[in-house]
Design a protein around this motif. Sequence first.
Motif, PDB file in Angstrom:
ATOM      1  N   VAL A   1       0.840  -1.280  -0.289  1.00 56.87           N
ATOM      2  CA  VAL A   1       0.314   0.221   0.275  1.00 56.87           C
ATOM      3  C   VAL A   1       1.197   1.510   0.000  1.00 56.87           C
ATOM      4  O   VAL A   1       0.490   1.919  -0.805  1.00 56.87           O
ATOM      5  N   LYS A   2       1.639   1.470   0.986  1.00 54.37           N
ATOM      6  CA  LYS A   2       2.728   2.287   0.453  1.00 54.37           C
ATOM      7  C   LYS A   2       3.404   2.937  -1.123  1.00 54.37           C
ATOM      8  O   LYS A   2       3.902   3.804  -1.556  1.00 54.37           O
ATOM      9  N   SER A   3       3.748   1.065  -1.032  1.00 56.95           N
ATOM     10  CA  SER A   3       4.294   1.766  -3.124  1.00 56.95           C
ATOM     11  C   SER A   3       3.263   2.393  -3.442  1.00 56.95           C
ATOM     12  O   SER A   3       3.641   2.909  -4.575  1.00 56.95           O
TER      13      SER A   3
ATOM     14  N   LEU B   1      -1.059   4.037  23.643  1.00 57.80           N
ATOM     15  CA  LEU B   1      -0.077   3.763  23.726  1.00 57.80           C
ATOM     16  C   LEU B   1       0.168   2.293  23.572  1.00 57.80           C
ATOM     17  O   LEU B   1       0.484   1.782  22.444  1.00 57.80           O
ATOM     18  N   ASP B   2      -0.992   1.946  23.673  1.00 52.32           N
ATOM     19  CA  ASP B   2      -1.734   0.499  23.197  1.00 52.32           C
ATOM     20  C   ASP B   2      -1.787   0.324  21.773  1.00 52.32           C
ATOM     21  O   ASP B   2      -1.371  -0.844  21.783  1.00 52.32           O
ATOM     22  N   ILE B   3      -2.590   0.958  21.354  1.00 56.88           N
ATOM     23  CA  ILE B   3      -3.784   0.608  20.075  1.00 56.88           C
ATOM     24  C   ILE B   3      -4.026   1.736  19.278  1.00 56.88           C
ATOM     25  O   ILE B   3      -3.877   1.918  18.098  1.00 56.88           O
ATOM     26  N   GLY B   4      -3.843   3.146  20.304  1.00 55.88           N
ATOM     27  CA  GLY B   4      -3.953   4.191  19.071  1.00 55.88           C
ATOM     28  C   GLY B   4      -2.053   4.738  18.286  1.00 55.88           C
ATOM     29  O   GLY B   4      -2.399   5.504  16.994  1.00 55.88           O
ATOM     30  N   ILE B   5      -1.581   3.867  19.043  1.00 54.83           N
ATOM     31  CA  ILE B   5       0.255   4.295  17.850  1.00 54.83           C
ATOM     32  C   ILE B   5      -0.099   3.517  16.455  1.00 54.83           C
ATOM     33  O   ILE B   5       0.197   3.552  15.899  1.00 54.83           O
ATOM     34  N   TYR B   6      -1.140   2.567  16.336  1.00 54.93           N
ATOM     35  CA  TYR B   6      -1.200   1.749  15.134  1.00 54.93           C
ATOM     36  C   TYR B   6      -1.814   3.337  14.301  1.00 54.93           C
ATOM     37  O   TYR B   6      -1.280   3.397  12.996  1.00 54.93           O
ATOM     38  N   PRO B   7      -3.526   3.717  14.108  1.00 52.87           N
ATOM     39  CA  PRO B   7      -3.736   4.558  13.320  1.00 52.87           C
ATOM     40  C   PRO B   7      -2.997   5.715  13.351  1.00 52.87           C
ATOM     41  O   PRO B   7      -2.166   5.871  12.166  1.00 52.87           O
ATOM     42  N   ILE B   8      -1.549   6.207  14.492  1.00 58.69           N
ATOM     43  CA  ILE B   8      -0.997   7.347  13.887  1.00 58.69           C
ATOM     44  C   ILE B   8       0.576   6.902  13.271  1.00 58.69           C
ATOM     45  O   ILE B   8       0.213   7.825  12.741  1.00 58.69           O
ATOM     46  N   PHE B   9       0.587   6.154  13.477  1.00 54.89           N
ATOM     47  CA  PHE B   9       1.743   4.974  12.488  1.00 54.89           C
ATOM     48  C   PHE B   9       1.218   5.059  11.116  1.00 54.89           C
ATOM     49  O   PHE B   9       2.163   5.235  10.269  1.00 54.89           O
ATOM     50  N   LEU B  10       0.231   4.220  10.980  1.00 51.85           N
ATOM     51  CA  LEU B  10       0.127   4.507   8.850  1.00 51.85           C
ATOM     52  C   LEU B  10      -0.540   5.731   8.947  1.00 51.85           C
ATOM     53  O   LEU B  10       0.346   5.973   7.677  1.00 51.85           O
ATOM     54  N   THR B  11      -0.653   6.506   9.412  1.00 53.47           N
ATOM     55  CA  THR B  11      -1.236   7.862   8.906  1.00 53.47           C
ATOM     56  C   THR B  11       0.893   9.190   8.654  1.00 53.47           C
ATOM     57  O   THR B  11       0.946   9.366   7.884  1.00 53.47           O
ATOM     58  N   TYR B  12       1.118   8.585   9.833  1.00 55.97           N
ATOM     59  CA  TYR B  12       2.558   9.033   9.511  1.00 55.97           C
ATOM     60  C   TYR B  12       3.387   8.260   8.025  1.00 55.97           C
ATOM     61  O   TYR B  12       4.376   8.798   7.835  1.00 55.97           O
ATOM     62  N   LEU B  13       3.477   6.907   8.314  1.00 56.96           N
ATOM     63  CA  LEU B  13       4.013   6.350   7.240  1.00 56.96           C
ATOM     64  C   LEU B  13       3.752   6.833   5.499  1.00 56.96           C
ATOM     65  O   LEU B  13       4.856   6.485   5.039  1.00 56.96           O
ATOM     66  N   LEU B  14       2.380   6.962   5.719  1.00 59.63           N
ATOM     67  CA  LEU B  14       1.768   7.364   4.298  1.00 59.63           C
ATOM     68  C   LEU B  14       1.718   8.922   4.036  1.00 59.63           C
ATOM     69  O   LEU B  14       2.068   9.165   2.896  1.00 59.63           O
ATOM     70  N   LEU B  15       1.602  10.193   5.286  1.00 59.17           N
ATOM     71  CA  LEU B  15       1.643  11.104   4.835  1.00 59.17           C
ATOM     72  C   LEU B  15       2.769  11.994   5.530  1.00 59.17           C
ATOM     73  O   LEU B  15       2.749  13.662   5.501  1.00 59.17           O
ATOM     74  N   GLY B  16       3.040  11.202   6.407  1.00 56.55           N
ATOM     75  CA  GLY B  16       4.386  12.270   7.588  1.00 56.55           C
ATOM     76  C   GLY B  16       3.982  13.121   8.559  1.00 56.55           C
ATOM     77  O   GLY B  16       3.018  12.851   8.671  1.00 56.55           O
ATOM     78  N   LYS B  17       4.346  13.793   8.937  1.00 56.26           N
ATOM     79  CA  LYS B  17       4.206  14.786  10.579  1.00 56.26           C
ATOM     80  C   LYS B  17       3.039  15.425   9.440  1.00 56.26           C
ATOM     81  O   LYS B  17       3.305  15.326   9.151  1.00 56.26           O
ATOM     82  N   PRO B  18       1.941  15.870  10.643  1.00 54.95           N
ATOM     83  CA  PRO B  18       1.059  16.395  10.226  1.00 54.95           C
ATOM     84  C   PRO B  18       1.991  17.742  10.793  1.00 54.95           C
ATOM     85  O   PRO B  18       2.310  18.345  11.350  1.00 54.95           O
TER      86      PRO B  18
END
Length: 327
Positions: free
Chosen positions: A135-137, A178-195
């Motif tokens: 997906v990232k590619s 920290l337990d599960i919110g990290i995942y949506p934050i990670f995906l956004t950062y991975l695809l869009l970078g820092k907001p």
Amino acid sequence: MEQKIRWGIIGLGNIAHSFIKDLALVNNAEITAVASRNLEKSKTFAGEYHVPLAFGSYSELLECKEVDVVYIATPHTFHAELSIMAMDHGKHVLCEKPMGISTEEVEKMIASAKKNNVFLMEALWSRFNPAIRKVKSLVESGEIGDIAYLHADFAFYALDRDFQGRVLNPKLAGGSLLDIGIYPIFLTYLLLGKPDEVLSTSNFHDNGAEIQTSMIFKYPEAHAVLYSGFTSGSEMKAQISGKKGTIVIPERWHQAQGYSVQRENEREEFTLPTQGKGYFHEINEVHACLAEGKLESALWSHQNTLDLIGLMDTVRSQNGIHFPQKE
């Protein structure tokens, strides 16, 4: 014959059971030692998976000469201390996410890795998932055009759990962020970078644990709408929409087995399964880095981990999410 990389596991909860099963799928991996603060628990775990050495203290494993890499799977609040101890003993470290509970902790861990000249990586297994990498590619190649909207959530009902356990105990850095919110934050950062801007709001349990957090990450031409919570389930799929189409990673997107692409009235589905449960792929990344003499992964670098914990620090600061005895 290829020399095997010898692993030790510290912290023998549920995730350690999943990890060791995937470790067995990696050709040049060998599990040599496990450790718990409870010796009987350690012996039982070792017996189940035929591990040669079982220790009743973490320090014993770290002093063991039969271990090259340590996987740390304890509650969040012990990650930094144990990782630094391991690196001071010359061990390479794969530390379960979040690597530390604050930017300050992560900075100390990275400094220790550099001082001791050892490998350190956050075990953010979704980063190495084949479907998420694809997906990232696709996003980077412009397959769906510039992203305008991203939505990702992660939620399950957890208020019937032990409030002294790691999920709901603020003293163990419990809470959904920290337990599960990290995942949506990670995906956004991975695809869009820092907001450019983070907007967020949280709800809390009477014991002080954060149990719901909603976030909007603002970019020049995109919004990401993110959510984590322990008060109910959610659809747990990810949607990435651009000017030319939409990519959807279906339910339980963080352990994706495929994705779909929709353009106008056409929808294509693609299957891209993981090996084992999915930890296999992050283990392979550790091995690849060690084989090349790298001290960090290019796919999930020290800076990536710093950026991610920085975003979670921002959300914590906005909502007064505190962890007693750690701050």
